[in-house]
Design a protein around this motif. Structure first.
Motif, PDB file in Angstrom:
ATOM      1  N   PRO A 196       0.814  -1.227   0.000  1.00 17.87           N
ATOM      2  CA  PRO A 196       0.000   0.000   0.000  1.00 17.87           C
ATOM      3  C   PRO A 196       0.840   1.267   0.000  1.00 17.87           C
ATOM      4  O   PRO A 196       0.471   2.268  -0.613  1.00 17.87           O
ATOM      5  CB  PRO A 196      -0.831  -0.124   1.300  1.00 17.87           C
ATOM      6  N   LEU A 197       2.001   1.225   0.686  1.00 19.00           N
ATOM      7  CA  LEU A 197       2.893   2.380   0.688  1.00 19.00           C
ATOM      8  C   LEU A 197       3.430   2.663  -0.710  1.00 19.00           C
ATOM      9  O   LEU A 197       3.488   3.814  -1.148  1.00 19.00           O
ATOM     10  CB  LEU A 197       4.066   2.129   1.642  1.00 19.00           C
ATOM     11  N   ALA A 198       3.836   1.605  -1.398  1.00 14.20           N
ATOM     12  CA  ALA A 198       4.355   1.767  -2.760  1.00 14.20           C
ATOM     13  C   ALA A 198       3.284   2.340  -3.680  1.00 14.20           C
ATOM     14  O   ALA A 198       3.559   3.220  -4.505  1.00 14.20           O
ATOM     15  CB  ALA A 198       4.852   0.430  -3.289  1.00 14.20           C
ATOM     16  N   ALA A 199       2.048   1.862  -3.520  1.00 13.48           N
ATOM     17  CA  ALA A 199       0.944   2.364  -4.343  1.00 13.48           C
ATOM     18  C   ALA A 199       0.673   3.837  -4.036  1.00 13.48           C
ATOM     19  O   ALA A 199       0.463   4.649  -4.958  1.00 13.48           O
ATOM     20  CB  ALA A 199      -0.309   1.525  -4.098  1.00 13.48           C
ATOM     21  N   LEU A 200       0.670   4.196  -2.754  1.00 10.42           N
ATOM     22  CA  LEU A 200       0.469   5.599  -2.371  1.00 10.42           C
ATOM     23  C   LEU A 200       1.567   6.480  -2.954  1.00 10.42           C
ATOM     24  O   LEU A 200       1.303   7.598  -3.422  1.00 10.42           O
ATOM     25  CB  LEU A 200       0.458   5.735  -0.850  1.00 10.42           C
ATOM     26  N   ASN A 201       2.799   5.981  -2.926  1.00 10.70           N
ATOM     27  CA  ASN A 201       3.930   6.727  -3.471  1.00 10.70           C
ATOM     28  C   ASN A 201       3.712   7.044  -4.947  1.00 10.70           C
ATOM     29  O   ASN A 201       3.945   8.176  -5.397  1.00 10.70           O
ATOM     30  CB  ASN A 201       5.206   5.902  -3.264  1.00 10.70           C
ATOM     31  N   ILE A 202       3.255   6.068  -5.689  1.00 14.37           N
ATOM     32  CA  ILE A 202       3.006   6.276  -7.119  1.00 14.37           C
ATOM     33  C   ILE A 202       1.867   7.270  -7.329  1.00 14.37           C
ATOM     34  O   ILE A 202       1.959   8.178  -8.158  1.00 14.37           O
ATOM     35  CB  ILE A 202       2.672   4.936  -7.809  1.00 14.37           C
ATOM     36  N   LEU A 219       8.327  -2.657  -5.689  1.00 13.75           N
ATOM     37  CA  LEU A 219       6.877  -2.694  -5.899  1.00 13.75           C
ATOM     38  C   LEU A 219       6.399  -1.454  -6.647  1.00 13.75           C
ATOM     39  O   LEU A 219       5.536  -1.544  -7.531  1.00 13.75           O
ATOM     40  CB  LEU A 219       6.164  -2.800  -4.546  1.00 13.75           C
ATOM     41  N   GLY A 220       6.966  -0.295  -6.297  1.00  8.61           N
ATOM     42  CA  GLY A 220       6.602   0.929  -7.009  1.00  8.61           C
ATOM     43  C   GLY A 220       6.962   0.855  -8.482  1.00  8.61           C
ATOM     44  O   GLY A 220       6.198   1.305  -9.347  1.00  8.61           O
TER      45      GLY A 220
END
Length: 311
Positions: free
Chosen positions: A82-88, A196-197
């Motif tokens: 979820p952190l990687a998705a938020l970063n994107i 992941l990002g």
């Protein structure tokens, strides 16, 4: 089951050291004005994010292969995903906003996170903030207002809406990162964040903008810019950012991040136009940065310690 990644507890950064580390992170992020000068506007943000994240994750994995293999677990992947998705998401929101806002306005409005963060901390954790945080946020808001074009040209309102969404997603990301980084090693966290990002961005690039994969000019200058961005922003800044989150609060982090517009302005003025991307230097842009810096410093001051009060 594999052991959890160890958390370094024997060493601790004091407030000044943590702030200097965060300031170094901001300096790395500010290098974008140099790097992006050599990346054509036709190159989509998804491609830059995908290539730099994948490259950064690969380099870190090569150099730290043993600990990465030892502590890699699916549970940790799902925690970081979820952190990687938020970063994107927040990076793409900011990238899209730059199409509608001048560079100095985009930089100034990133500090809206300093207004969003205390609200989120209260809503999520009922965490009350001292008066200087709210006063500093108000001053930052004045700084943002000073950067705006009050004739409201076409697209500015849309750009501001995107930056507001950016500030919300970024603030949620910082709170989440601040919590998770206290449980895991910064190298492992960074490898997963970048890997992941990069995968998310690559899939989005392939499915949403497949035609640009062939049209991008993969020149030496392009790859040099990608490598520079991967090193400074993806690897060095992310590792340092994850590491220092163990020793600061989310609000402290955002307050230091809010010094970014002033640093970008200084770099844009100091560097020749051949190196730095175009940055509109106006009197109001300078005034805006000064006001934002004042608000950020006010949020950071420890008034209890200064007055000799015990917490």
């Amino acid at each position: 089951a594999r052991p959890a990644a160890p958390v370094q507890t024997e060493g601790k950064l004091n407030r000044l050291q943590a702030d200097l580390c965060l300031l170094t992170v901001v300096l790395c992020w500010s290098c974008e004005i140099i790097i992006f000068k050599n990346i054509p506007d036709s190159v989509p943000g998804l491609s830059v994010t995908a290539l730099t994240c994948l490259l950064g994750g690969f380099v870190l994995t090569v150099f730290f292969f043993a600990p990465v293999r030892r502590y890699f677990t699916l549970k940790l992947v799902w925690q970081v995903f979820p952190l990687a998705a938020l970063n994107i998401v927040y990076n793409l929101l900011r990238f899209e906003a730059t199409r509608f806002l001048p560079a100095h306005v985009t930089e100034s409005t990133t500090t809206m996170a300093l207004l969003i963060m205390p609200l989120l901390l209260w809503l999520l954790f009922r965490e009350n903030q001292p008066w200087q945080v709210w006063a500093g946020g108000g001053i930052v808001l004045l700084g943002i207002a000073a950067a705006l074009d009050w004739t409201f040209p076409m697209g500015q309102s849309y750009g501001l809406g995107l930056m507001l969404l950016f500030a919300i997603f970024w603030s949620v990301y910082i709170i989440w990162l601040n919590s998770l980084s206290k449980l895991h090693d910064p190298i492992i966290m960074t490898v997963l964040l970048l890997g992941l990002g990069g995968i998310i961005s690559l899939l989005a690039w392939i499915f949403l903008l497949p035609e640009t994969i062939r049209t991008i000019d993969y020149s030496g200058k392009f790859w040099a810019s990608i490598f520079a961005y991967a090193y400074f922003s993806s690897i060095f800044a992310t590792v340092l950012n994850v590491l220092v989150q163990k020793f600061v609060s989310p609000l402290d982090a955002v307050a230091i991040y809010s010094l970014g517009p002033a640093i970008v302005l200084i770099m844009a003025v100091a560097l020749p136009p051949q190196l730095a991307a175009e940055f509109e230097l106006t009197t109001m842009a300078v005034i805006s940065c000064v006001i934002i810096v004042a608000g950020s410093i006010l949020c950071q001051l420890d008034w209890k310690s200064m007055s000799g009060e015990k917490s």
